[in-house]
Design a protein around this motif. Structure first.
Motif, PDB file in Angstrom:
ATOM      1  N   GLN A  17       0.859  -1.192   0.000  1.00 37.74           N
ATOM      2  CA  GLN A  17       0.000   0.000   0.000  1.00 37.74           C
ATOM      3  C   GLN A  17       0.890   1.235   0.000  1.00 37.74           C
ATOM      4  OE1 GLN A  17      -3.524   0.064   0.164  1.00 37.74           O
ATOM      5  NE2 GLN A  17      -3.392  -2.142  -0.162  1.00 37.74           N
ATOM      6  N   LEU A  18       0.653   2.153  -0.926  1.00 43.85           N
ATOM      7  CA  LEU A  18       1.388   3.413  -0.991  1.00 43.85           C
ATOM      8  C   LEU A  18       0.397   4.541  -1.226  1.00 43.85           C
ATOM      9  CD1 LEU A  18       4.345   2.378  -3.339  1.00 43.85           C
ATOM     10  CD2 LEU A  18       4.420   2.597  -0.855  1.00 43.85           C
ATOM     11  N   SER A  19       0.342   5.491  -0.323  1.00 45.04           N
ATOM     12  CA  SER A  19      -0.530   6.665  -0.458  1.00 45.04           C
ATOM     13  C   SER A  19      -1.957   6.286  -0.834  1.00 45.04           C
ATOM     14  CB  SER A  19       0.040   7.638  -1.491  1.00 45.04           C
ATOM     15  OG  SER A  19       1.290   8.127  -1.073  1.00 45.04           O
ATOM     16  N   ASP A 174       9.066   5.283  -8.157  1.00 47.45           N
ATOM     17  CA  ASP A 174       8.295   5.758  -7.011  1.00 47.45           C
ATOM     18  C   ASP A 174       6.870   6.146  -7.372  1.00 47.45           C
ATOM     19  OD1 ASP A 174       8.327   9.239  -6.707  1.00 47.45           O
ATOM     20  OD2 ASP A 174       9.129   8.199  -8.457  1.00 47.45           O
ATOM     21  N   ILE A 178       7.626   7.848  -2.797  1.00 49.34           N
ATOM     22  CA  ILE A 178       7.795   6.658  -1.954  1.00 49.34           C
ATOM     23  C   ILE A 178       7.736   5.388  -2.796  1.00 49.34           C
ATOM     24  CG2 ILE A 178       6.959   7.730   0.177  1.00 49.34           C
ATOM     25  CD1 ILE A 178       4.256   6.407  -0.318  1.00 49.34           C
ATOM     26  N   GLY A 179       8.300   4.327  -2.257  1.00 53.27           N
ATOM     27  CA  GLY A 179       8.249   3.026  -2.918  1.00 53.27           C
ATOM     28  C   GLY A 179       9.525   2.639  -3.648  1.00 53.27           C
ATOM     29  N   TYR A 182      11.633  -0.692  -2.440  1.00 55.13           N
ATOM     30  CA  TYR A 182      11.193  -2.080  -2.531  1.00 55.13           C
ATOM     31  C   TYR A 182      12.037  -2.837  -3.556  1.00 55.13           C
ATOM     32  CZ  TYR A 182       7.183  -0.959   0.353  1.00 55.13           C
ATOM     33  OH  TYR A 182       6.394  -0.587   1.399  1.00 55.13           O
ATOM     34  N   ASN A 188       0.303  -0.998 -10.097  1.00 59.07           N
ATOM     35  CA  ASN A 188      -0.917  -0.473  -9.483  1.00 59.07           C
ATOM     36  C   ASN A 188      -2.095  -1.289  -9.977  1.00 59.07           C
ATOM     37  OD1 ASN A 188      -3.364   1.520  -9.558  1.00 59.07           O
ATOM     38  ND2 ASN A 188      -1.931   2.369  -8.069  1.00 59.07           N
TER      39      ASN A 188
END
Length: 191
Positions: A17-19, A174, A178-179, A182, A188
């Protein structure tokens, strides 16, 4: 073995999960590293006896560039440039350099190291800019290539993976900053 804890591999993360967005695994790290090693072997073969300059496009290509440089079995130099063209998950269509090159590239053999070629707008901007430096040659090594998203006729010389026109993160790429950390590549689920 006495006194040594055996390290158990961490379970494979299927989703992150990101934002507020959900991403699922697209390409695992071991396959990414294997393909990058294959790309490095081909580049070393093509540049035998030549010391190319790797022009790394920041920020996204830093992880790919580090893996590629470590796998190259030829001497090379590394320079960095930073281009900006994305906001959130969408290309703005406008490209600008926010960190430029300060090395003379005239007569040199350049390999642009990019995380992803999608619209081709950033790559066209950079290739035009580098062409003005009068290099002997310029080739493009891109970890990812989205041919269906192209707006400019760009064909990378070295491609890790061709992917669908979906938004990806991880391995340096990203989502709103963020991300990048990884080790796998994620897509997505709503793109």
């Amino acid at each position: 073995m006495r006194g040594v804890d055996l390290i158990k591999p961490e379970p494979v993360v299927k989703q992150i999960q990101l934002s507020g967005e959900t991403f699922e695994t697209l390409i695992h790290n071991d396959l990414l590293e294997q393909r990058i090693s294959e790309m490095a072997r081909k580049i070393a073969e093509d540049y035998e006896g030549i010391c190319p300059v790797l022009v790394v496009v920041l920020n996204g290509a830093f992880v790919f560039a580090a893996s590629l440089a470590k796998a190259l079995k030829i001497p090379c130099e590394i320079e960095f440039i930073r281009l900006v063209s994305y906001e959130a998950k969408t290309s703005t269509g406008q490209v600008r350099a926010v960190l430029g090159l300060d090395k003379c590239l005239a007569g040199r053999d350049l390999i642009v190291v990019e995380d992803i070629v999608d619209t081709g707008l950033s790559m066209r901007f950079l290739l035009d800019r580098l062409g003005g430096e009068n290099p002997r040659s310029v080739r493009v090594a891109s970890l990812l290539f989205k041919p269906s998203a192209l707006k400019e006729k760009i064909a990378p010389d070295y491609v890790g993976f061709e992917i669908e026109n979906r938004f990806v993160v991880g391995y340096g790429l990203d989502f709103n900053g963020i991300g990048r950390n990884y080790p796998d590549l994620y897509v997505n689920i709503r793109s």
